[in-house]
Design a protein around this motif. Structure first.
Motif, mmCIF file in Angstrom:
data_model
loop_
_atom_site.group_PDB
_atom_site.id
_atom_site.type_symbol
_atom_site.label_atom_id
_atom_site.label_comp_id
_atom_site.label_asym_id
_atom_site.label_seq_id
_atom_site.Cartn_x
_atom_site.Cartn_y
_atom_site.Cartn_z
ATOM 1 N N GLY A 60 4.541 3.756 -8.947
ATOM 2 C CA GLY A 60 5.806 4.045 -8.215
ATOM 3 C C GLY A 60 5.947 5.544 -7.997
ATOM 4 O O GLY A 60 4.958 6.332 -8.029
ATOM 5 N N THR A 61 7.273 5.991 -7.764
ATOM 6 C CA THR A 61 7.550 7.383 -7.565
ATOM 7 C C THR A 61 8.934 7.825 -8.291
ATOM 8 O O THR A 61 9.658 7.135 -8.204
ATOM 9 C CB THR A 61 7.687 7.460 -5.861
ATOM 10 N N VAL A 62 8.885 9.026 -8.709
ATOM 11 C CA VAL A 62 9.933 9.678 -9.129
ATOM 12 C C VAL A 62 10.701 10.489 -8.007
ATOM 13 O O VAL A 62 9.889 11.306 -7.637
ATOM 14 C CB VAL A 62 9.972 10.486 -10.680
ATOM 15 N N TYR A 63 11.735 10.430 -7.832
ATOM 16 C CA TYR A 63 12.658 11.294 -6.673
ATOM 17 C C TYR A 63 13.552 12.197 -7.409
ATOM 18 O O TYR A 63 14.323 11.711 -8.080
ATOM 19 C CB TYR A 63 13.205 10.357 -5.687
ATOM 20 N N LEU A 64 13.381 13.491 -6.866
ATOM 21 C CA LEU A 64 14.519 14.334 -6.923
ATOM 22 C C LEU A 64 15.281 14.608 -5.876
ATOM 23 O O LEU A 64 14.854 14.983 -4.630
ATOM 24 C CB LEU A 64 13.759 15.648 -7.499
ATOM 25 N N VAL B 142 15.827 9.516 -9.799
ATOM 26 C CA VAL B 142 15.566 8.285 -10.272
ATOM 27 C C VAL B 142 14.070 7.682 -9.991
ATOM 28 O O VAL B 142 13.415 8.376 -9.289
ATOM 29 C CB VAL B 142 16.331 7.420 -8.859
ATOM 30 N N THR B 143 13.596 6.914 -10.906
ATOM 31 C CA THR B 143 12.016 6.495 -10.681
ATOM 32 C C THR B 143 12.283 5.146 -10.243
ATOM 33 O O THR B 143 12.770 4.317 -10.624
ATOM 34 C CB THR B 143 11.727 6.378 -12.386
ATOM 35 N N THR C 268 0.797 -1.319 -0.045
ATOM 36 C CA THR C 268 -0.047 -0.099 0.147
ATOM 37 C C THR C 268 0.954 1.017 0.038
ATOM 38 O O THR C 268 0.461 2.497 -0.242
ATOM 39 C CB THR C 268 -0.816 0.243 1.264
ATOM 40 N N ALA C 269 1.974 1.092 0.532
ATOM 41 C CA ALA C 269 3.168 2.380 0.566
ATOM 42 C C ALA C 269 3.675 2.526 -0.839
ATOM 43 O O ALA C 269 3.764 1.670 -1.559
ATOM 44 C CB ALA C 269 3.999 2.021 1.586
ATOM 45 N N ALA C 270 3.919 3.795 -1.117
ATOM 46 C CA ALA C 270 4.461 4.364 -2.332
ATOM 47 C C ALA C 270 6.108 3.783 -2.134
ATOM 48 O O ALA C 270 6.435 3.417 -0.960
ATOM 49 C CB ALA C 270 4.621 5.803 -2.231
ATOM 50 N N SER D 276 9.558 14.901 -4.722
ATOM 51 C CA SER D 276 8.774 13.740 -5.495
ATOM 52 C C SER D 276 7.616 13.851 -6.040
ATOM 53 O O SER D 276 6.968 14.611 -5.619
ATOM 54 C CB SER D 276 8.832 12.517 -4.470
ATOM 55 N N VAL D 277 7.270 12.844 -6.791
ATOM 56 C CA VAL D 277 6.243 12.833 -7.616
ATOM 57 C C VAL D 277 5.675 11.477 -7.827
ATOM 58 O O VAL D 277 6.397 10.795 -8.254
ATOM 59 C CB VAL D 277 6.031 13.771 -8.892
ATOM 60 N N PRO D 278 4.313 11.208 -7.555
ATOM 61 C CA PRO D 278 3.889 9.898 -7.822
ATOM 62 C C PRO D 278 3.612 9.487 -9.277
ATOM 63 O O PRO D 278 3.164 10.229 -10.043
ATOM 64 C CB PRO D 278 2.676 9.639 -6.971
ATOM 65 N N VAL D 279 4.054 8.167 -9.390
ATOM 66 C CA VAL D 279 3.528 7.759 -10.944
ATOM 67 C C VAL D 279 2.451 6.943 -10.475
ATOM 68 O O VAL D 279 2.463 5.746 -10.175
ATOM 69 C CB VAL D 279 4.656 6.966 -11.478
#
Length: 136
Positions: free
Chosen positions: A43-47, A59-60, A18-20, A36-39
């Protein structure tokens, strides 16, 4: 509330956590997550940024590693002063890392997992400035 109910249903219907996706440290030591922004659902893209090196890194990361799927991650200067740096391919857990000097510049960044992509424009201009998020 509908979003919460949908997430609970998706969690019940699959073995996905359930967690990103958590940041996986792929950028290396000294890099901290600054945005960060959720895909959505994937998943998640992190800056990340390192004050020591003055570089941003993106990184995605997938929520659930598994079979190889198309993934993409990118980073560039908003003002066009740098080339785009990107990584794409068939990956099991993450795409990237990609690096770009980031002192005093705004950056555009994002990523994709399978057919879901996200991008952020004009963010993190040497400080925690919010960006414009677009979903494709």
């Amino acid at each position: 509330m509908a979003g919460i109910a949908t997430m609970a249903t998706a969690t019940t219907a699959s073995a996905a956590p359930t967690a990103a996706a958590a940041y996986n440290g792929a950028c290396g030591s000294g890099y901290s997550v600054v945005n960060s922004v959720p895909v959505t659902g994937k998943g998640t893209v992190y800056l990340t940024y390192s004050a020591r090196t003055g570089k941003n890194c993106v990184v995605t990361v997938r929520n659930s590693p598994g079979k190889r799927v198309y993934m993409y991650t990118y980073l560039t200067a908003t003002d066009g002063s740098s080339d785009w740096v990107y990584d794409s391919g068939q990956y099991t857990s993450y795409a990237g890392p990609v690096y770009l000097p980031g002192k005093g510049i705004c950056v555009d960044w994002g990523g994709a997992i399978e057919s879901v992509s996200v991008s952020v424009s004009g963010s993190n201009c040497g400080r925690m400035a919010p960006g414009v998020v677009t979903h494709h």
